[in-house]
Scaffold this active site. Structure first.
Site, PDB file in Angstrom:
ATOM      1  N   PRO A 115      11.293  -9.595  97.174  1.00 54.55           N
ATOM      2  CA  PRO A 115      12.152 -10.383  98.057  1.00 54.55           C
ATOM      3  C   PRO A 115      12.473 -11.749  97.443  1.00 54.55           C
ATOM      4  O   PRO A 115      11.596 -12.381  96.853  1.00 54.55           O
ATOM      5  CB  PRO A 115      11.314 -10.547  99.328  1.00 54.55           C
ATOM      6  CG  PRO A 115       9.906 -10.286  98.919  1.00 54.55           C
ATOM      7  CD  PRO A 115       9.950  -9.379  97.723  1.00 54.55           C
ATOM      8  N   ALA A 125      11.761 -13.259  87.457  1.00 57.12           N
ATOM      9  CA  ALA A 125      11.781 -11.819  87.161  1.00 57.12           C
ATOM     10  C   ALA A 125      13.208 -11.377  86.859  1.00 57.12           C
ATOM     11  O   ALA A 125      13.443 -10.534  85.982  1.00 57.12           O
ATOM     12  CB  ALA A 125      11.200 -11.030  88.333  1.00 57.12           C
ATOM     13  N   ASP A 166       6.672 -19.687  86.687  1.00 58.53           N
ATOM     14  CA  ASP A 166       7.199 -18.366  87.068  1.00 58.53           C
ATOM     15  C   ASP A 166       7.662 -17.562  85.862  1.00 58.53           C
ATOM     16  O   ASP A 166       7.302 -16.395  85.701  1.00 58.53           O
ATOM     17  CB  ASP A 166       8.362 -18.524  88.059  1.00 58.53           C
ATOM     18  CG  ASP A 166       7.910 -19.040  89.412  1.00 58.53           C
ATOM     19  OD1 ASP A 166       6.805 -19.604  89.505  1.00 58.53           O
ATOM     20  OD2 ASP A 166       8.670 -18.885  90.392  1.00 58.53           O
TER      21      ASP A 166
HETATM   22  O1  PMV Z   1       6.891 -21.618  95.878  1.00 55.00           O
HETATM   23  P1  PMV Z   1       6.733 -21.664  94.401  1.00 55.00           P
HETATM   24  O2  PMV Z   1       6.179 -20.405  93.835  1.00 55.00           O
HETATM   25  O3  PMV Z   1       7.931 -22.155  93.680  1.00 55.00           O
HETATM   26  O4  PMV Z   1       5.526 -22.657  94.097  1.00 55.00           O
HETATM   27  C1  PMV Z   1       5.619 -24.023  94.003  1.00 55.00           C
HETATM   28  C2  PMV Z   1       4.294 -24.534  93.492  1.00 55.00           C
HETATM   29  C3  PMV Z   1       4.080 -26.000  93.796  1.00 55.00           C
HETATM   30  O5  PMV Z   1       2.804 -26.349  93.292  1.00 55.00           O
HETATM   31  C4  PMV Z   1       4.126 -26.257  95.270  1.00 55.00           C
HETATM   32  C5  PMV Z   1       5.148 -26.855  93.136  1.00 55.00           C
HETATM   33  C6  PMV Z   1       5.053 -26.907  91.631  1.00 55.00           C
HETATM   34  O6  PMV Z   1       6.111 -27.168  91.046  1.00 55.00           O
HETATM   35  O7  PMV Z   1       3.974 -26.721  91.059  1.00 55.00           O
END
Ligand code: PMV
Length: 329
Positions: A115, A125, A166
């Site tokens: 999702p 991804a 990511d």
């Molecule tokens: O929601 P996501 O997976 O983009 O996670 C953000 C992670 C945080 O620590 C809240 C922000 C960051 O840039 O590290």
């Protein structure tokens, strides 16, 4: 012609190239990571896959799971929220070395059950699976180092200056400890035993960026209090790394619970995050926490037994969920 009757023996086989990449979850350390503490992120057992084939009307990108068709020329494409897709597609074609109308006479289908917009790394991804497929089609598959660079440039189209977690997890797989700094560092963390997760998710009530900004202003008003909370999360991350390596699922579950409570104290959880965590704990989870920025979005629950009761309970509550496993690549 020597072919047997009825067989099109001289038909060229249909040429395709494919590429895949997983989504991600943050296991420990979100938000504290912004303030220099370590965090752990892991590749999900599900993600996206891209298939490229010849198409004289290309370049075109079909995204059936997201209900999108993307062309580089102006047209009635795209719903709100997906405006960046044509630019991201163009950046990926360039990075894969596909320049000019002949090289770009292709159709790409990108599909999978990840999702979007709930913090599960769908745009990374997207970038990595697309780049893998396009560079294979071009006959020059990108190695991991080139893929990391190219995927970051595609991620920037979506997210400006993302942390880099990511697309690094989408490229390398498995579990990584990351720490921000002038140059972010990523270290592979072994997974001693496959980790059975249920991922439950709901739309965010706000953007991840706003959740991070809100915490920033609360932290600036009371720095010593919040820095202690971030230190505690950092220690949980180290303990989580040890529990993961040892394959100690009960310990990992307790650490998920603790991490969630500290994130609540930081003010980044939401009613739906807390509802999904409570449902998880009532339906067989050893522990559960929000994952990613919070403010809605995804929750992870460690469920070593049958995930069906939790999946059904989440569905009855009107939210999405799936079961998956984390493991070494
Ligand atoms: O929601 P996501 O997976 O983009 O996670 C953000 C992670 C945080 O620590 C809240 C922000 C960051 O840039 O590290």
């Amino acid at each position: 012609m020597s072919g047997r009757p009825g067989l099109a023996s001289n038909a060229a086989p249909r040429r395709v190239a494919t590429g895949a990449a997983p989504g991600k979850v943050i296991l420990f350390g979100e938000h504290a990571a912004v303030y220099g503490r370590p965090a752990l992120a892991a590749a999900l057992g599900r993600g996206l896959g891209a298939t490229v084939e010849a198409d004289p009307d290309g370049p075109v990108l079909h995204l059936p799971a997201w209900g999108q068709t993307v062309r580089l020329r102006p047209g009635p494409d795209g719903r709100a929220g997906f405006e960046s897709l044509p630019r991201a597609f163009a950046a990926a074609l360039d990075a894969a070395g596909l320049h000019g109308p002949t090289a770009r006479a292709i159709a790409v289908t990108l599909d999978g059950a990840l999702p979007p917009s709930v913090g599960l790394g769908s745009s990374a991804a997207f970038a990595v699976s697309l780049l893998r497929a396009l560079s294979a089609w071009a006959g020059a598959p990108l190695d991991d180092a080139a893929l990391l660079d190219a995927a970051y440039s595609v991620e920037q189209v979506f997210h400006g200056t993302p942390s880099g977690v990511d697309h690094t997890v989408a490229t390398l797989g498995g579990c990584l400890r990351f720490q921000r700094g002038a140059v972010p560092t990523f270290v592979r963390v072994p997974i001693g035993r496959p980790v059975p997760l249920v991922v439950a998710f709901a739309p965010r009530d706000t953007t991840g960026r706003d959740v991070v900004a809100g915490l920033r202003s609360r932290r600036d008003a009371l720095p010593t209090v919040y820095e202690r909370l971030f230190d505690a999360i950092g220690e949980l991350t180290s303990a989580g790394e040890a529990a993961l390596a040892a394959g100690d699922l009960p310990a990992l579950g307790r650490l998920f619970d603790l991490n969630h409570e500290i994130l609540r104290a930081c003010g980044v959880s939401s009613a739906v995050n807390d509802e999904l965590v409570a449902l998880s704990r009532r339906h067989g989870a050893l522990g559960a926490k929000l994952t990613g920025a919070g403010g809605g979005g995804a929750v992870i629950a460690l469920v070593p037994g049958d995930p069906a009761p939790l999946l059904q309970a989440v569905g009855r509550a009107g939210h999405g969920a799936f079961a998956t496993t984390l493991d070494d690549p």
